[in-house]
Design an enzyme around this catalytic site. Structure first.
Site, short mmCIF file in Angstrom:
data_model
loop_
_atom_site.label_atom_id
_atom_site.label_comp_id
_atom_site.label_asym_id
_atom_site.label_seq_id
_atom_site.Cartn_x
_atom_site.Cartn_y
_atom_site.Cartn_z
N HIS A 18 37.71 38.29 29.45
CA HIS A 18 38.75 39.28 29.16
C HIS A 18 39.81 38.69 28.24
O HIS A 18 40.25 39.32 27.29
CB HIS A 18 39.46 39.72 30.45
N LYS A 42 34.30 51.31 41.81
CA LYS A 42 34.47 49.92 42.28
C LYS A 42 35.52 49.85 43.38
O LYS A 42 36.52 50.56 43.33
CB LYS A 42 34.92 49.04 41.12
N ARG A 91 29.54 42.95 25.94
CA ARG A 91 28.84 41.69 26.17
C ARG A 91 27.40 41.74 25.70
O ARG A 91 26.91 40.85 25.02
CB ARG A 91 28.85 41.34 27.66
N SER A 129 33.76 39.88 36.23
CA SER A 129 34.60 39.65 37.41
C SER A 129 33.73 39.61 38.67
O SER A 129 33.97 38.80 39.57
CB SER A 129 35.64 40.76 37.55
O1 PNS Z 1 36.73 47.07 33.77
P1 PNS Z 1 36.04 48.40 33.97
O2 PNS Z 1 35.86 48.69 35.45
O3 PNS Z 1 34.75 48.51 33.20
O4 PNS Z 1 37.04 49.50 33.39
C1 PNS Z 1 36.76 50.88 33.50
C2 PNS Z 1 38.04 51.71 33.34
C3 PNS Z 1 39.05 51.29 34.40
C4 PNS Z 1 38.62 51.46 31.96
C5 PNS Z 1 37.67 53.21 33.51
O5 PNS Z 1 37.11 53.41 34.76
C6 PNS Z 1 38.90 54.13 33.33
O6 PNS Z 1 39.30 54.38 32.22
N1 PNS Z 1 39.49 54.57 34.47
C7 PNS Z 1 40.65 55.43 34.45
C8 PNS Z 1 40.22 56.89 34.67
C9 PNS Z 1 39.72 57.50 33.38
O7 PNS Z 1 40.42 57.63 32.39
N2 PNS Z 1 38.44 57.96 33.37
C10 PNS Z 1 37.85 58.60 32.20
C11 PNS Z 1 36.99 57.67 31.40
S1 PNS Z 1 35.54 57.29 32.28
#
Ligand code: PNS
Length: 161
Positions: A18, A42, A91, A129
């Site tokens: 990250h 998650k 990745r 992670s």
């Molecule tokens: O590190 P991650 O878990 O791959 O990140 C995913 C994240 C947190 C960026 C995504 O789940 C997110 O944007 N969550 C906030 C809710 C949202 O906006 N959802 C719409 C897009 S899927």
């Protein structure tokens, strides 16, 4: 025009992978807001405050990086800080489908915010992670994978300190 980007994620916890993406993003955009959001699929090990604080500690030397958390949609957060870009790390091919899905959804929600992908340094292409937590649980050496503040926090969580 000032280029403001959001670098969103679960960051549970932040890893060297990250950090590599954040540093490289900060070289391209004027301001980068690293924001801890919730991913409904998650169940985090660290609280939102713990995750935010760890990112704050490990990015304190990067002048144009700000750290925040938000309970809601990424595009709503981006709009609130006048961001015109989203940064995500890629990745491997295995990340592609998921990233394409969230990018397309974010574009449906707000077509004015563009998503940019930064290819992870080869050295971190296997890193996540989840994998760090998996090995940290068994007290493996993770000093090459995460900053020492995160290593310390994981040791504490798993009672290896
Ligand atoms: O590190 P991650 O878990 O791959 O990140 C995913 C994240 C947190 C960026 C995504 O789940 C997110 O944007 N969550 C906030 C809710 C949202 O906006 N959802 C719409 C897009 S899927």
């Amino acid at each position: 025009m000032t280029s403001i980007a959001v670098c969103p994620g679960s960051f549970d916890p932040v890893t060297n992978g990250h950090l590599d993406i954040i540093r490289r993003g900060a070289k391209v955009f004027d301001e980068v807001y690293v924001v801890v959001l919730s991913n409904s699929s998650k169940k985090p090990l660290f609280s939102t405050d713990e995750r935010t604080e760890l990112i704050r500690k490990v990015t304190k030397d990067i002048k144009n990086v700000k750290v925040d958390s938000f309970n809601g949609l990424l595009v709503d957060y981006a709009k609130s800080i006048h961001a015109n870009a989203i940064i995500r790390g890629l990745r491997a091919v295995s990340d592609f489908e998921y990233e394409m899905q969230i990018t397309s959804m974010n574009r449906v929600l707000n077509e004015n915010i563009e998503t940019f992908f930064i290819m992870t340094n080869n050295q971190y292409s296997f890193l996540s992670s989840s994998i760090v937590k998996e090995v940290a649980k068994y007290n493996a050496d993770i000093s090459e994978l995460v900053p020492w503040e995160v290593e310390k926090a994981l040791k504490k969580k798993f009672h290896h300190d």
